[in-house]
Design a protein around this motif. Structure first.
Motif, PDB file in Angstrom:
ATOM      1  N   LYS A  90     -13.611 -35.134  24.353  1.00  0.00           N
ATOM      2  CA  LYS A  90     -14.567 -35.041  25.447  1.00  0.00           C
ATOM      3  C   LYS A  90     -15.392 -33.772  25.233  1.00  0.00           C
ATOM      4  CE  LYS A  90     -14.545 -35.165  30.476  1.00  0.00           C
ATOM      5  NZ  LYS A  90     -14.955 -33.770  30.681  1.00  0.00           N
ATOM      6  N   GLY A  91     -16.585 -33.951  24.680  1.00  0.00           N
ATOM      7  CA  GLY A  91     -17.440 -32.804  24.366  1.00  0.00           C
ATOM      8  C   GLY A  91     -18.103 -33.023  23.016  1.00  0.00           C
ATOM      9  N   PHE A  92     -18.740 -31.987  22.521  1.00  0.00           N
ATOM     10  CA  PHE A  92     -19.488 -32.085  21.262  1.00  0.00           C
ATOM     11  C   PHE A  92     -18.517 -31.974  20.093  1.00  0.00           C
ATOM     12  CE2 PHE A  92     -22.624 -29.703  18.312  1.00  0.00           C
ATOM     13  CZ  PHE A  92     -23.067 -30.886  17.737  1.00  0.00           C
ATOM     14  N   SER A  93     -18.410 -33.051  19.305  1.00  0.00           N
ATOM     15  CA  SER A  93     -17.553 -32.975  18.124  1.00  0.00           C
ATOM     16  C   SER A  93     -18.414 -33.056  16.883  1.00  0.00           C
ATOM     17  CB  SER A  93     -16.517 -34.098  18.139  1.00  0.00           C
ATOM     18  OG  SER A  93     -17.114 -35.337  18.435  1.00  0.00           O
ATOM     19  N   ILE A  94     -18.075 -32.234  15.913  1.00  0.00           N
ATOM     20  CA  ILE A  94     -18.827 -32.264  14.668  1.00  0.00           C
ATOM     21  C   ILE A  94     -17.858 -32.578  13.544  1.00  0.00           C
ATOM     22  CG2 ILE A  94     -18.692 -29.790  14.047  1.00  0.00           C
ATOM     23  CD1 ILE A  94     -21.821 -30.034  13.559  1.00  0.00           C
TER      24      ILE A  94
ATOM     25  N   ARG B  14     -23.877 -25.108  22.589  1.00  0.00           N
ATOM     26  CA  ARG B  14     -23.943 -24.503  23.925  1.00  0.00           C
ATOM     27  C   ARG B  14     -24.002 -25.571  25.017  1.00  0.00           C
ATOM     28  NH1 ARG B  14     -29.001 -22.051  24.024  1.00  0.00           N
ATOM     29  NH2 ARG B  14     -28.445 -21.195  26.042  1.00  0.00           N
ATOM     30  N   LYS B  15     -24.654 -26.692  24.716  1.00  0.00           N
ATOM     31  CA  LYS B  15     -24.761 -27.753  25.727  1.00  0.00           C
ATOM     32  C   LYS B  15     -23.479 -28.566  25.826  1.00  0.00           C
ATOM     33  CE  LYS B  15     -29.658 -28.507  26.388  1.00  0.00           C
ATOM     34  NZ  LYS B  15     -30.205 -27.313  25.771  1.00  0.00           N
ATOM     35  N   ASN B  16     -22.769 -28.677  24.714  1.00  0.00           N
ATOM     36  CA  ASN B  16     -21.516 -29.442  24.676  1.00  0.00           C
ATOM     37  C   ASN B  16     -21.655 -30.856  25.230  1.00  0.00           C
ATOM     38  OD1 ASN B  16     -18.781 -29.624  23.931  1.00  0.00           O
ATOM     39  ND2 ASN B  16     -18.105 -29.191  26.031  1.00  0.00           N
ATOM     40  N   ALA B  17     -22.730 -31.541  24.788  1.00  0.00           N
ATOM     41  CA  ALA B  17     -22.877 -32.952  25.164  1.00  0.00           C
ATOM     42  C   ALA B  17     -21.737 -33.738  24.530  1.00  0.00           C
ATOM     43  CB  ALA B  17     -24.224 -33.481  24.688  1.00  0.00           C
ATOM     44  N   ASP B  18     -21.245 -34.716  25.250  1.00  0.00           N
ATOM     45  CA  ASP B  18     -20.103 -35.498  24.776  1.00  0.00           C
ATOM     46  C   ASP B  18     -20.565 -36.532  23.742  1.00  0.00           C
ATOM     47  OD1 ASP B  18     -17.738 -36.790  24.441  1.00  0.00           O
ATOM     48  OD2 ASP B  18     -17.733 -37.758  26.412  1.00  0.00           O
ATOM     49  N   LEU B  19     -20.732 -36.075  22.531  1.00  0.00           N
ATOM     50  CA  LEU B  19     -21.148 -36.976  21.453  1.00  0.00           C
ATOM     51  C   LEU B  19     -20.570 -36.487  20.127  1.00  0.00           C
ATOM     52  CD1 LEU B  19     -23.667 -35.468  19.683  1.00  0.00           C
ATOM     53  CD2 LEU B  19     -24.849 -35.882  21.825  1.00  0.00           C
ATOM     54  N   THR B  20     -20.640 -37.340  19.129  1.00  0.00           N
ATOM     55  CA  THR B  20     -20.084 -36.995  17.822  1.00  0.00           C
ATOM     56  C   THR B  20     -21.197 -36.905  16.785  1.00  0.00           C
ATOM     57  OG1 THR B  20     -18.014 -38.098  18.360  1.00  0.00           O
ATOM     58  CG2 THR B  20     -18.462 -37.737  16.019  1.00  0.00           C
ATOM     59  N   TYR B  21     -21.230 -35.787  16.105  1.00  0.00           N
ATOM     60  CA  TYR B  21     -22.260 -35.572  15.084  1.00  0.00           C
ATOM     61  C   TYR B  21     -21.586 -35.572  13.716  1.00  0.00           C
ATOM     62  CZ  TYR B  21     -26.100 -33.153  12.598  1.00  0.00           C
ATOM     63  OH  TYR B  21     -27.099 -32.814  11.723  1.00  0.00           O
ATOM     64  N   ILE B  22     -22.007 -36.503  12.854  1.00  0.00           N
ATOM     65  CA  ILE B  22     -21.425 -36.606  11.520  1.00  0.00           C
ATOM     66  C   ILE B  22     -22.455 -36.148  10.493  1.00  0.00           C
ATOM     67  CG2 ILE B  22     -20.319 -38.142   9.862  1.00  0.00           C
ATOM     68  CD1 ILE B  22     -19.880 -40.116  12.225  1.00  0.00           C
ATOM     69  N   ILE B  23     -22.099 -35.118   9.736  1.00  0.00           N
ATOM     70  CA  ILE B  23     -22.995 -34.640   8.679  1.00  0.00           C
ATOM     71  C   ILE B  23     -22.416 -35.047   7.331  1.00  0.00           C
ATOM     72  CG2 ILE B  23     -24.015 -32.628   7.549  1.00  0.00           C
ATOM     73  CD1 ILE B  23     -24.007 -31.174  10.152  1.00  0.00           C
ATOM     74  N   SER B  24     -23.165 -35.853   6.636  1.00  0.00           N
ATOM     75  CA  SER B  24     -22.730 -36.310   5.327  1.00  0.00           C
ATOM     76  C   SER B  24     -23.321 -35.361   4.287  1.00  0.00           C
ATOM     77  CB  SER B  24     -23.230 -37.747   5.141  1.00  0.00           C
ATOM     78  OG  SER B  24     -23.054 -38.132   3.819  1.00  0.00           O
ATOM     79  N   ASP B  25     -22.454 -34.476   3.779  1.00  0.00           N
ATOM     80  CA  ASP B  25     -22.922 -33.377   2.921  1.00  0.00           C
ATOM     81  C   ASP B  25     -22.678 -33.717   1.451  1.00  0.00           C
ATOM     82  OD1 ASP B  25     -23.460 -31.019   1.612  1.00  0.00           O
ATOM     83  OD2 ASP B  25     -22.072 -29.787   2.789  1.00  0.00           O
ATOM     84  N   ASN B  26     -23.780 -33.940   0.738  1.00  0.00           N
ATOM     85  CA  ASN B  26     -23.661 -34.184  -0.706  1.00  0.00           C
ATOM     86  C   ASN B  26     -24.222 -32.999  -1.493  1.00  0.00           C
ATOM     87  OD1 ASN B  26     -26.325 -34.505  -0.142  1.00  0.00           O
ATOM     88  ND2 ASN B  26     -26.432 -36.681  -0.654  1.00  0.00           N
TER      89      ASN B  26
END
Ligand SMILES: Cc1ncc(C[n+]2csc(CCOP(=O)(O)OP(=O)(O)O)c2C)c(N)n1
Ligand code: SF4
Ligand SMILES: [Mg+2]
Lengths: 283, 507
Positions: free
Chosen positions: A192-196, A112-124
């Motif tokens: 430009k925005g929240f990337s996952i 909802r905030k859409n901060a311009d950052l990248t979130y990486i989830i390492s799923d094992n």
């Protein structure tokens, strides 16, 4: 971006990774540093906020301002970093337990905030650091230390969740496909925005979803996929015979920074501009 | 007839006048039963009846009562009337006229037979006008004056109005105020923003503070400045959300996984909320640690006048950062004689470091060898010792009155200052000599101040609005005293009369 490009290797810190030989997280680190190099990111202009877990150690191994936070709290910490200094390139990195278990409540709101950052989830699909307990993505019937008779709860499907949350850039990567992942991460950072970026990152120790077994079901998202089409993105995510990797969805909407500037502009006509003026409202 | 609980139980000071509302049909008697021997007069007014007559409804009661008070206290009638006009004008002429009539008749209901002398308020003598603000507004103004430009929070009574105030006023000063999904996200984002170099704060109340525990640890461990304002309410659990209590002290001082230094400050008056909040930011920045400001519901919601500060005299501090040429060989967590080490903000070339909640060495790399842990714990706690020493030498405006010959003294904290001072006024009139200390900083304990205060005294009284006497317990950990602990745990503040009775009993 700096003029002098650093090589991928030059983005590594002096701390040697503590991961097991063969851990999926190595591929993440290689692709990540390659993407930084592609984009000429300056290490001092970059912050990684990471969670707790094997995957949360990631921030230790990259040359940058690194903030190894608390279990599940890397994402809101990263939002704070970006909000405080929009000039920084900001990342949040953590595991499936960290991001989808204890910290899972933060993702829809970060969307909802859409901060311009990248979130990486390492799923094992497991709690690696704590030696093999069930995670929110542990496959059904899998035996873990906290499911000695097999897992009965059903796993989450992260990509579908992220699409439903309205995250403005959603991708799935495979850490043994470093080339493909480098491309995804490069695009995610540019977004430009929240990337996952959700990663299939096999743990060689506690979860026997092997890289080979993943290779059998993985297929790249077709080249002609329209990233702006949410229905098509859902269709790909709902496909149950294949796991698509690549960029499912990407749209451009105002970011947190845009919104904050907007609020500052709206307040201009109505509110005093210094502390004395505010006090004087209460005379 | 059911006696009104408050008035019949409450000891009242000689010279008081009690103005009961006399309900219609009650033969001129109020519902309140006043014991025969009570040392005050009554002056009943038919508030209800007047209201109905003037406004056609009971709704005008407030204006009747206001009119009566304005007469009794000798407040300029015109000025008050103008305020009423401002308030009711937009509701139409009819409503306005009815209310003004109610006000007028309340004013007229106090006859010349009333003994005014002792109640007349003096008008303030010229000068710049005061601001009239609540404790929560004072805190929020302090946040702004301290230079904080990043606030994150989650609504919780009675702290919400701090948050709302900042939402309204901070954006135009270039600030960012964000509502998060919970208190954990709020404080985590504050730490992120602090890491990036901002002065940050999050407002909350007890249940929120409890949720923040783990991130307070983190702030302490990675040495990030952070201010938390806890407007205390009745606990435990959801407790008494709209009532007051002083029951978060133990959590504020000790609540954590493991041991981690932080400072705890408690303003004692509404004006003080402004100044102590600024002080909290200064301590947080200088010592690179979390600072918890404890206020409470009673102070948060009450309004009072306050002179507009001389902003030029307000000193603001910032965390020590490395200068040019210091990036080379930079050790973020250098073990220094004060415990404080210089930091670097993202953007600074060549000074990248890792801040981790794992135990770490001086450069920030994880290290949990036995001697490293011992050394870094000492480093972090040394900051608290340095702060304690600095506080010893700081002139702080804590109330500290030690009349010569006093054998009994009161040490209390926070908003109990008001009723205690009022009670001490009564005691003084009765010729009693009672000492009073109301320190502003609770943690680290202001040892020198407390030590010199208790030395000449035979008996210490501690008043606290909680059940277990948390401050008294804290005092006993450091000073060889056995205080008389007077606690009130009813969701309402002490009255001056209660404090006075307790003083009399123990003097
Ligand atoms: C509040 C809290 N609860 C529990 C833990 C213990 N803990 C540390 S890491 C972890 C799980 C890690 O799993 P995941 O996030 O999937 O990371 P992985 O190690 O698999 O990469 C747990 C439960 C903790 N550190 N903090
Ligand atoms: S335990 Fe699993 S996730 Fe952790 S480092 Fe080893 S292989 Fe990687
Ligand atoms: Mg995991």
């Amino acid at each position: 971006m700096s003029e002098v490009a650093l090589k991928a290797k030059e983005y590594r810190s002096d701390v040697k990774p503590v991961w097991c030989v063969g851990c999926g997280d190595y591929g993440e680190l290689s692709a990540f540093t390659q993407a930084l190099s592609n984009l000429h990111i300056q290490p001092e202009k970059m912050v990684i906020a990471s969670g707790i877990g094997c995957s949360g150690r990631f921030s230790h191994f990259v040359k940058c301002y690194a903030f190894h936070t608390a279990h599940g709290r890397a994402l809101p910490a990263a939002i704070g970093v970006k909000a405080a200094n929009p000039d920084l390139t900001v990342f949040s990195v953590g595991g499936d337990g960290d991001g989808l278990g204890i910290g899972g409540g933060h993702i829809p709101h970060a969307a909802r905030k859409n901060a311009d950052l990248t979130y990486i989830i390492s799923d094992n699909g497991i709690y690696g650091l704590t030696k093999g307990q069930s995670s929110p993505t542990t496959p059904i019937n899998r035996v873990t230390t906290t499911a000695p008779f097999g897992m009965v709860e059903r796993p989450l499907d992260p990509v579908r969740m992220f699409l439903a949350y309205g995250i403005t850039f959603v991708a799935l990567g495979f850490t043994y496909d470093v080339k493909g992942l480098t491309h995804i991460l490069t695009e995610a950072i540019k977004h430009k925005g929240f990337s996952i970026v959700h990663l299939l990152a096999p743990c060689v120790n506690y979860n026997i979803t092997t890289a080979d077994s993943l290779r059998e079901v993985i297929a790249p998202i077709p080249d002609d996929h329209d990233r702006g089409d949410i229905k098509k993105a859902f269709q790909l995510a709902l496909e149950d015979t294949k796991i698509y990797t690549g960029i499912f969805y990407q749209i451009d909407t105002p970011t947190l920074d845009d919104d904050v500037r907007e609020l500052q502009a709206r307040s201009k006509t109505r509110k005093p501009k210094d502390i004395r003026g505010i006090f004087e409202q209460f005379i | 007839m059911r006696p009104h609980s408050r008035a019949s139980r409450r000891p009242v000071v000689a010279g008081s006048v009690y103005i009961p509302d006399v309900p219609r049909g009650n033969q001129g008697r109020s519902f309140v039963v006043i014991p025969e021997n009570y040392p005050f007069k009554t002056y009943p007014i038919e508030i209800d009846e007047i209201s109905v007559k003037q406004t056609g409804a009971k709704r005008g009661k407030n204006l009747v009562a206001l009119g009566a008070l304005v007469r009794i206290l000798n407040i300029p009638k015109d000025a008050t009337q103008n305020l009423a006009v401002q308030k009711f004008a937009k509701k139409g002429k009819e409503v306005l006229d009815a209310n003004l009539k109610a006000f007028d008749s309340g004013y007229g209901a106090i006859g010349a037979d009333f003994d005014f002398e002792s109640f007349h308020l003096e008008a303030t003598k010229g000068g710049a006008p005061d601001a009239v603000i609540s404790g929560n507004q004072a805190v929020a103004l302090g946040v702004i004056a301290a230079g904080c430009r990043y606030v994150a929070g989650y609504p919780i009574t009675p702290a919400t109005s701090v948050f709302e105030f900042l939402m309204e006023y901070l954006p135009n000063l270039g600030g960012t105020v964000l509502q998060f999904e919970d208190e954990i996200a709020s404080i985590a984002s504050c730490l992120g923003a602090s890491f990036a170099g901002q002065k940050v704060m999050t407002p909350t109340s007890g249940p929120g503070l409890a949720l923040m525990g783990e991130l307070i640890n983190l702030a302490s461990m990675v040495e990030l400045p952070l201010v938390i304002v806890d407007v205390q309410r009745g606990g435990p659990s959801t407790g008494l959300p709209t009532k007051t209590e002083q029951s978060d002290l133990a959590f504020a001082v000790y609540g954590a996984a493991g041991e981690c230094p932080r400072a705890v400050i408690e303003p004692t008056t509404i004006e003080d909320c402004f100044y102590q909040t600024i002080r909290a930011f200064n301590i947080a920045e200088e010592y690179q640690m979390p600072v918890i400001v404890l206020t409470d519901q009673s102070m948060a919601m009450r309004t009072k006048n306050m002179s507009i500060p001389d902003f030029s005299t307000i000193e603001l501090k910032e965390r020590a950062k490395i200068g040019a040429g210091e990036a080379e060989g930079f050790a973020r967590f250098a073990d220094t004689p004060t415990g404080v080490s210089k930091t670097a903000l993202p953007g600074t070339a060549g000074a990248m470091f890792l801040a981790t909640g794992l135990e770490h060495n001086e450069i920030g790399a994880p290290n949990y060898t036995p001697l490293m842990h011992q050394k870094m714990m000492a480093k972090r706690f040394r900051k608290l010792e340095t702060l304690a020493k600095a506080l010893d030498n700081e002139v702080d405006n804590s109330t500290c009155e030690l009349p010569a010959g006093a054998a009994v003294g009161i040490i209390s904290w926070g908003a109990t200052e008001g009723p205690i001072r009022e009670a001490l006024g009564f005691a003084k009139k009765e010729g009693m000599k009672v000492a009073h200390l109301q320190p502003k900083v609770l943690w680290p304990l202001p040892v020198k101040m407390i030590d010199s205060f208790i030395k000449p005294l035979k008996k210490i009284l501690v008043f606290e609005e909680n059940f277990t006497g948390q401050f008294a317990t804290l005092l006993k950990t450091r000073f060889d005293i056995e205080p008389v602990v007077i606690t009130k745990c009813q969701g309402i503040p002490f009255t001056a009369e209660e404090v006075y009775e307790a003083i009399k009993k123990n003097a």
